[in-house]
Design a protein around this motif. Structure first.
Motif, mmCIF file in Angstrom:
data_model
loop_
_atom_site.group_PDB
_atom_site.id
_atom_site.type_symbol
_atom_site.label_atom_id
_atom_site.label_comp_id
_atom_site.label_asym_id
_atom_site.label_seq_id
_atom_site.Cartn_x
_atom_site.Cartn_y
_atom_site.Cartn_z
ATOM 1 N N UNK A 186 0.809 -1.217 0.000
ATOM 2 C CA UNK A 186 0.000 0.000 0.000
ATOM 3 C C UNK A 186 0.839 1.263 0.000
ATOM 4 N N UNK A 187 1.886 1.292 0.811
ATOM 5 C CA UNK A 187 2.750 2.472 0.868
ATOM 6 C C UNK A 187 3.540 2.628 -0.432
ATOM 7 N N UNK A 188 4.034 1.532 -0.968
ATOM 8 C CA UNK A 188 4.770 1.588 -2.242
ATOM 9 C C UNK A 188 3.850 2.123 -3.333
ATOM 10 N N UNK A 189 2.637 1.594 -3.420
ATOM 11 C CA UNK A 189 1.686 2.056 -4.440
ATOM 12 C C UNK A 189 1.346 3.530 -4.264
ATOM 13 N N UNK A 190 1.151 3.946 -3.020
ATOM 14 C CA UNK A 190 0.792 5.333 -2.726
ATOM 15 C C UNK A 190 1.880 6.299 -3.192
ATOM 16 N N UNK A 191 3.125 5.993 -2.877
ATOM 17 C CA UNK A 191 4.245 6.875 -3.220
ATOM 18 C C UNK A 191 4.688 6.732 -4.677
ATOM 19 N N UNK A 192 4.343 5.614 -5.291
ATOM 20 C CA UNK A 192 4.757 5.365 -6.680
ATOM 21 C C UNK A 192 4.181 6.408 -7.626
ATOM 22 N N UNK A 193 2.949 6.801 -7.408
ATOM 23 C CA UNK A 193 2.307 7.759 -8.306
ATOM 24 C C UNK A 193 3.097 9.065 -8.378
ATOM 25 N N UNK A 194 3.499 9.584 -7.232
ATOM 26 C CA UNK A 194 4.273 10.830 -7.207
ATOM 27 C C UNK A 194 5.632 10.629 -7.875
ATOM 28 N N UNK A 195 6.293 9.522 -7.609
ATOM 29 C CA UNK A 195 7.598 9.252 -8.210
ATOM 30 C C UNK A 195 7.481 9.169 -9.731
ATOM 31 N N UNK A 196 6.448 8.500 -10.213
ATOM 32 C CA UNK A 196 6.246 8.375 -11.662
ATOM 33 C C UNK A 196 5.993 9.754 -12.273
ATOM 34 N N UNK A 197 5.205 10.581 -11.600
ATOM 35 C CA UNK A 197 4.942 11.927 -12.116
ATOM 36 C C UNK A 197 6.225 12.746 -12.199
ATOM 37 N N UNK A 198 7.054 12.689 -11.155
ATOM 38 C CA UNK A 198 8.317 13.432 -11.160
ATOM 39 C C UNK A 198 9.233 12.942 -12.277
ATOM 40 N N UNK A 199 9.361 11.632 -12.399
ATOM 41 C CA UNK A 199 10.233 11.061 -13.434
ATOM 42 C C UNK A 199 9.705 11.355 -14.833
ATOM 43 N N UNK A 200 8.393 11.363 -14.998
ATOM 44 C CA UNK A 200 7.800 11.659 -16.305
ATOM 45 C C UNK A 200 8.170 13.062 -16.760
ATOM 46 N N UNK A 201 8.156 14.018 -15.852
ATOM 47 C CA UNK A 201 8.535 15.396 -16.194
ATOM 48 C C UNK A 201 9.978 15.426 -16.698
#
Length: 170
Positions: free
Chosen positions: A122-137
């Protein structure tokens, strides 16, 4: 493990990143690991090339792992199409002691997170979204810059035909 100025192939050709890109990617992955207490984060391109590794160094061959990760993601893209989805943006593999969470980044890279019982899915999934957004930029900026700059070195043969004709035109 990531160096500036490296060239990678991915999707629609070759791309390269600067030292600033490398720092931005590394910081984003380090922040993700600190927020989740996951063990390692690997960034892999869709052709199976390892782009970055942050956190605990894997005890396995990371190059072979990157290749298998890309193949896994590709196979799951095909499975998604079979069930009427355009793709699966995340994958999860749960083991008895170790788990792997994979996420698509900008349709060019795969973020692979290795974690154990020190954290939760749950914590990995929760934080993954923000990490993916940062990396996508960061990744989108790298690819946009690459398209805007064109080839990284001039075409060495540009104008050679005219010069050869000039040499033999007596």
């Amino acid at each position: 493990m990531m160096g500036g100025g490296s060239a990678k192939s991915g999707g629609s050709g070759t791309w390269s990143f600067t030292e600033d890109d490398s720092v931005a990617i590394t910081h984003s992955l380090q922040r993700f690991l600190a927020d989740t207490n996951a063990r390692s984060a690997l960034l892999v391109d869709r052709s199976g090339q390892l782009v970055a590794t942050v956190g605990e160094q894997p005890t396995f061959d990371p190059t072979a792992f990157a290749t298998l990760t890309a193949a896994d993601f590709s196979a799951n893209d095909q499975l998604a199409k079979l069930v009427g989805e355009s793709d699966f943006s995340t994958l999860f593999h749960q083991g008895e002691k170790e788990s792997i969470y994979l996420a698509d980044v900008a349709r060019r890279l795969i973020l692979v997170v290795l974690f154990d019982n020190r954290t939760t899915l749950g914590l990995v999934r929760l934080r993954m979204k923000q990490a993916v957004q940062e990396l996508t930029v960061v990744i989108d900026a790298i690819f946009s810059r690459g398209r805007a700059e064109g080839p990284s070195r001039p075409n060495l043969l540009h104008g050679a035909d005219a010069e050869i004709d000039e040499l033999f035109n007596w």
